[in-house]
Scaffold this active site. Structure first.
Site, PDB file in Angstrom:
ATOM      1  N   SER A 233       0.821  -1.217   0.000  1.00  0.00           N
ATOM      2  CA  SER A 233       0.000   0.000   0.000  1.00  0.00           C
ATOM      3  C   SER A 233       0.854   1.267   0.000  1.00  0.00           C
ATOM      4  O   SER A 233       1.092   1.852  -1.058  1.00  0.00           O
ATOM      5  CB  SER A 233      -0.966  -0.040   1.168  1.00  0.00           C
ATOM      6  OG  SER A 233      -2.133   0.637   0.812  1.00  0.00           O
ATOM      7  N   ARG A 234       1.306   1.667   1.174  1.00  0.00           N
ATOM      8  CA  ARG A 234       2.240   2.797   1.255  1.00  0.00           C
ATOM      9  C   ARG A 234       3.211   2.534   2.401  1.00  0.00           C
ATOM     10  O   ARG A 234       2.810   2.070   3.470  1.00  0.00           O
ATOM     11  CB  ARG A 234       1.505   4.125   1.494  1.00  0.00           C
ATOM     12  CG  ARG A 234       0.829   4.724   0.269  1.00  0.00           C
ATOM     13  CD  ARG A 234       1.817   5.152  -0.815  1.00  0.00           C
ATOM     14  NE  ARG A 234       1.167   5.680  -2.015  1.00  0.00           N
ATOM     15  CZ  ARG A 234       0.857   4.978  -3.098  1.00  0.00           C
ATOM     16  NH1 ARG A 234       1.125   3.688  -3.140  1.00  0.00           N
ATOM     17  NH2 ARG A 234       0.279   5.540  -4.140  1.00  0.00           N
ATOM     18  N   ASP A 258       6.390  -3.958  -0.875  1.00  0.00           N
ATOM     19  CA  ASP A 258       6.574  -3.376  -2.211  1.00  0.00           C
ATOM     20  C   ASP A 258       6.736  -1.860  -2.090  1.00  0.00           C
ATOM     21  O   ASP A 258       6.994  -1.185  -3.082  1.00  0.00           O
ATOM     22  CB  ASP A 258       5.350  -3.706  -3.082  1.00  0.00           C
ATOM     23  CG  ASP A 258       5.493  -3.207  -4.508  1.00  0.00           C
ATOM     24  OD1 ASP A 258       6.517  -3.536  -5.144  1.00  0.00           O
ATOM     25  OD2 ASP A 258       4.604  -2.476  -4.983  1.00  0.00           O
ATOM     26  N   GLU A 263      11.215   5.415   0.343  1.00  0.00           N
ATOM     27  CA  GLU A 263      11.459   4.892  -1.006  1.00  0.00           C
ATOM     28  C   GLU A 263      11.776   5.977  -2.031  1.00  0.00           C
ATOM     29  O   GLU A 263      12.373   5.706  -3.071  1.00  0.00           O
ATOM     30  CB  GLU A 263      10.260   4.079  -1.494  1.00  0.00           C
ATOM     31  CG  GLU A 263       9.004   4.896  -1.791  1.00  0.00           C
ATOM     32  CD  GLU A 263       7.862   4.036  -2.349  1.00  0.00           C
ATOM     33  OE1 GLU A 263       7.531   3.012  -1.731  1.00  0.00           O
ATOM     34  OE2 GLU A 263       7.306   4.412  -3.395  1.00  0.00           O
ATOM     35  N   HIS A 295       8.199  -1.019  -5.534  1.00  0.00           N
ATOM     36  CA  HIS A 295       6.928  -0.408  -5.946  1.00  0.00           C
ATOM     37  C   HIS A 295       6.528  -0.846  -7.365  1.00  0.00           C
ATOM     38  O   HIS A 295       6.301  -0.027  -8.242  1.00  0.00           O
ATOM     39  CB  HIS A 295       7.022   1.125  -5.862  1.00  0.00           C
ATOM     40  CG  HIS A 295       5.686   1.757  -5.565  1.00  0.00           C
ATOM     41  ND1 HIS A 295       5.507   2.747  -4.634  1.00  0.00           N
ATOM     42  CD2 HIS A 295       4.457   1.536  -6.074  1.00  0.00           C
ATOM     43  CE1 HIS A 295       4.238   3.104  -4.581  1.00  0.00           C
ATOM     44  NE2 HIS A 295       3.577   2.382  -5.453  1.00  0.00           N
ATOM     45  N   GLN A 296       6.462  -2.150  -7.529  1.00  0.00           N
ATOM     46  CA  GLN A 296       6.153  -2.687  -8.852  1.00  0.00           C
ATOM     47  C   GLN A 296       4.798  -3.395  -8.913  1.00  0.00           C
ATOM     48  O   GLN A 296       4.445  -3.985  -9.941  1.00  0.00           O
ATOM     49  CB  GLN A 296       7.251  -3.657  -9.314  1.00  0.00           C
ATOM     50  CG  GLN A 296       7.240  -5.011  -8.601  1.00  0.00           C
ATOM     51  CD  GLN A 296       8.216  -6.006  -9.198  1.00  0.00           C
ATOM     52  OE1 GLN A 296       9.404  -5.944  -8.928  1.00  0.00           O
ATOM     53  NE2 GLN A 296       7.730  -6.937 -10.008  1.00  0.00           N
TER      54      GLN A 296
HETATM   55  P1  NAI Z   1      -9.741   2.021  -2.307  1.00  0.00           P
HETATM   56  O1  NAI Z   1     -10.039   3.461  -2.042  1.00  0.00           O
HETATM   57  O2  NAI Z   1     -10.613   1.257  -3.267  1.00  0.00           O
HETATM   58  O3  NAI Z   1      -9.729   1.196  -0.941  1.00  0.00           O
HETATM   59  C1  NAI Z   1      -9.122   1.630   0.230  1.00  0.00           C
HETATM   60  C2  NAI Z   1      -9.935   1.093   1.391  1.00  0.00           C
HETATM   61  O4  NAI Z   1      -9.238   1.394   2.589  1.00  0.00           O
HETATM   62  C3  NAI Z   1     -11.317   1.742   1.500  1.00  0.00           C
HETATM   63  O5  NAI Z   1     -12.325   0.731   1.575  1.00  0.00           O
HETATM   64  C4  NAI Z   1     -11.238   2.550   2.789  1.00  0.00           C
HETATM   65  O6  NAI Z   1     -12.486   2.588   3.468  1.00  0.00           O
HETATM   66  C5  NAI Z   1     -10.205   1.776   3.573  1.00  0.00           C
HETATM   67  N1  NAI Z   1      -9.538   2.534   4.620  1.00  0.00           N
HETATM   68  C6  NAI Z   1      -9.266   3.873   4.672  1.00  0.00           C
HETATM   69  N2  NAI Z   1      -8.600   4.166   5.813  1.00  0.00           N
HETATM   70  C7  NAI Z   1      -8.451   2.988   6.483  1.00  0.00           C
HETATM   71  C8  NAI Z   1      -7.861   2.636   7.715  1.00  0.00           C
HETATM   72  N3  NAI Z   1      -7.279   3.545   8.508  1.00  0.00           N
HETATM   73  N4  NAI Z   1      -7.886   1.330   8.080  1.00  0.00           N
HETATM   74  C9  NAI Z   1      -8.459   0.393   7.310  1.00  0.00           C
HETATM   75  N5  NAI Z   1      -9.058   0.673   6.132  1.00  0.00           N
HETATM   76  C10 NAI Z   1      -9.049   1.951   5.722  1.00  0.00           C
HETATM   77  O7  NAI Z   1      -8.220   1.975  -2.760  1.00  0.00           O
HETATM   78  P2  NAI Z   1      -7.469   0.804  -3.555  1.00  0.00           P
HETATM   79  O8  NAI Z   1      -7.559   1.065  -5.016  1.00  0.00           O
HETATM   80  O9  NAI Z   1      -7.899  -0.509  -3.022  1.00  0.00           O
HETATM   81  O10 NAI Z   1      -5.936   1.112  -3.154  1.00  0.00           O
HETATM   82  C11 NAI Z   1      -5.486   0.950  -1.817  1.00  0.00           C
HETATM   83  C12 NAI Z   1      -4.081   1.523  -1.697  1.00  0.00           C
HETATM   84  O11 NAI Z   1      -3.172   0.739  -2.452  1.00  0.00           O
HETATM   85  C13 NAI Z   1      -3.908   2.937  -2.276  1.00  0.00           C
HETATM   86  O12 NAI Z   1      -4.287   3.926  -1.348  1.00  0.00           O
HETATM   87  C14 NAI Z   1      -2.427   2.988  -2.567  1.00  0.00           C
HETATM   88  O13 NAI Z   1      -1.765   3.514  -1.437  1.00  0.00           O
HETATM   89  C15 NAI Z   1      -2.040   1.527  -2.758  1.00  0.00           C
HETATM   90  N6  NAI Z   1      -1.607   1.222  -4.120  1.00  0.00           N
HETATM   91  C16 NAI Z   1      -0.363   0.675  -4.301  1.00  0.00           C
HETATM   92  C17 NAI Z   1       0.091   0.362  -5.559  1.00  0.00           C
HETATM   93  C18 NAI Z   1       1.426  -0.291  -5.789  1.00  0.00           C
HETATM   94  O14 NAI Z   1       1.880  -0.377  -6.943  1.00  0.00           O
HETATM   95  N7  NAI Z   1       2.119  -0.768  -4.771  1.00  0.00           N
HETATM   96  C19 NAI Z   1      -0.738   0.652  -6.756  1.00  0.00           C
HETATM   97  C20 NAI Z   1      -2.045   1.175  -6.449  1.00  0.00           C
HETATM   98  C21 NAI Z   1      -2.440   1.463  -5.170  1.00  0.00           C
END
Ligand code: NAI
Length: 330
Positions: A233-234, A258, A263, A295-296
């Site tokens: 995630s982050r 990842d 980073e 970050h892939q």
């Molecule tokens: P999304 O917005 O569909 O889902 C995020 C979920 O997290 C939501 O259901 C939200 O209610 C929940 N949430 C918010 N704060 C929270 C907390 N404190 N505790 C638990 N749940 C919480 O987002 P999606 O598309 O699923 O992406 C999630 C994350 O993945 C992004 O924010 C991004 O940081 C990361 N990401 C990483 C990538 C990578 O290449 N490594 C690529 C794309 C996204």
């Protein structure tokens, strides 16, 4: 209309140039990442800029962009923790992102990391090439029947849940903003219950000021000893120093990341001939039970197609006075 890309890589040029045949923007690709060090070099007359996860759009940067006449910031990613949204609002700059691009790409990478760490295929690959067919040190565990805890049951969390159900895992999730399970057989539980019951925990929530470092000594202490922890995630969600202590004590049994909180200075670059001054990442990479990828997770052809087409479409709509659904600041 000109769009200036920061942190541009060859694959960005390839996919954006392909999709630009429908839009005919002037695309300028810069390798440098955006931050206070370079923002003054943005040429006046640039209407839109396109940025990625490690470009730093602080208030200082955004104010300079506004002075230069930039009207649109297009994030070619989902997360937006690197952009001061309030500053963009105040500066009158519109901001769009790519809220969904192949959540399966990220979920599948999380599973790939889990399988690699657990079954040690990365070690076996090297071993057999040296004609070492010993199994010592390659012992894994069955995923079947294990409890998987997902923190953040959004698009990626749900895609991950579907795959883990296919392995025969019990899937539980914590998401303070989801009021009902979005998928049959996934139980929404309080955070502490998830931490205590899970054999594997995967983070799929966004990074916000409220949850920065929420995986720390205190929360790790509530996890089962030997926990497998995955973060696609982050990086800022995990206090890395606390994770290192937990790896040393054996409380964390496997760690797959990842993303990494520092980073920005490392990922997406070839540093193979450099001395890396970051001792934290070096310590992490020294553990045999830690897997780091740079970050892939998003990096599939399907995702890059979606990122390019959505981003260019959003900029086109904004430039023509319309507000697409991808807009964060309209
Ligand atoms: P999304 O917005 O569909 O889902 C995020 C979920 O997290 C939501 O259901 C939200 O209610 C929940 N949430 C918010 N704060 C929270 C907390 N404190 N505790 C638990 N749940 C919480 O987002 P999606 O598309 O699923 O992406 C999630 C994350 O993945 C992004 O924010 C991004 O940081 C990361 N990401 C990483 C990538 C990578 O290449 N490594 C690529 C794309 C996204």
């Amino acid at each position: 209309m000109k769009i200036v890309f920061f942190s541009a890589k060859p694959y960005d040029k390839q996919f954006f140039s392909k999709h630009n045949s429908s839009f005919h923007f002037e695309l300028v690709f810069l390798e440098t990442h955006l931050g206070p060090h370079i923002v003054h070099a943005v040429e006046p007359g640039t209407t839109a800029i396109c940025v990625f996860v490690n470009d730093r759009l602080t208030k200082e940067v955004i104010d300079v962009l506004a002075q230069k006449g930039v009207r649109i910031i297009a994030l070619r990613c989902a997360g937006f923790n690197n952009v001061d949204i309030e500053a963009a609002k105040q500066a009158g700059i519109q901001v769009c992102r790519v809220p969904a691009y192949s959540p399966e790409a990220v979920a599948e990478h999380a599973v790939a990391m889990l399988l690699t760490l657990n079954r040690k295929t990365h070690k076996a690959y090297n071993r057999v090439r040296e004609q070492n067919f010993s199994l010592n040190g390659l012992l894994g565990f069955n995923l079947y029947g294990k409890t998987v805890g997902i923190i953040g049951l959004g698009k990626i969390g749900l895609a991950f849940a579907r795959i883990m159900k296919g392995f025969g895992c019990q899937v539980i999730a914590h998401d303070p903003f989801a009021d009902q399970p979005k998928m049959e057989d996934v139980r929404l539980v309080p955070l502490d219950q998830l931490l205590g019951e899970s054999d594997i925990i995967s983070l799929h929530c966004p990074l916000t000021p409220e949850n920065h470092h929420f995986i720390d000594a205190r929360t790790i202490g509530k996890m089962k000893k030997g926990i497998t922890l995955i973060n696609t995630s982050r990086g800022g969600l995990i206090n890395t120093l606390d994770a290192i202590e937990a790896l040393k004590s054996g409380h964390i049994g496997n760690l797959a990341i990842d993303v990494y909180e520092q980073e920005e200075k490392l990922f997406f670059k070839d540093l193979s001939a450099e001395i890396i001054p970051d001792d934290m990442i070096q310590r992490l990479m020294s553990f045999p039970n830690v897997l780091v990828t740079g970050h892939q997770a998003f990096f599939t052809a399907e995702a890059l197609d979606q990122i390019a087409s959505t981003t260019l479409h959003s900029v086109f709509e904004l430039a023509n006075g319309r507000i697409p659904g991808t807009v964060m600041v309209g």
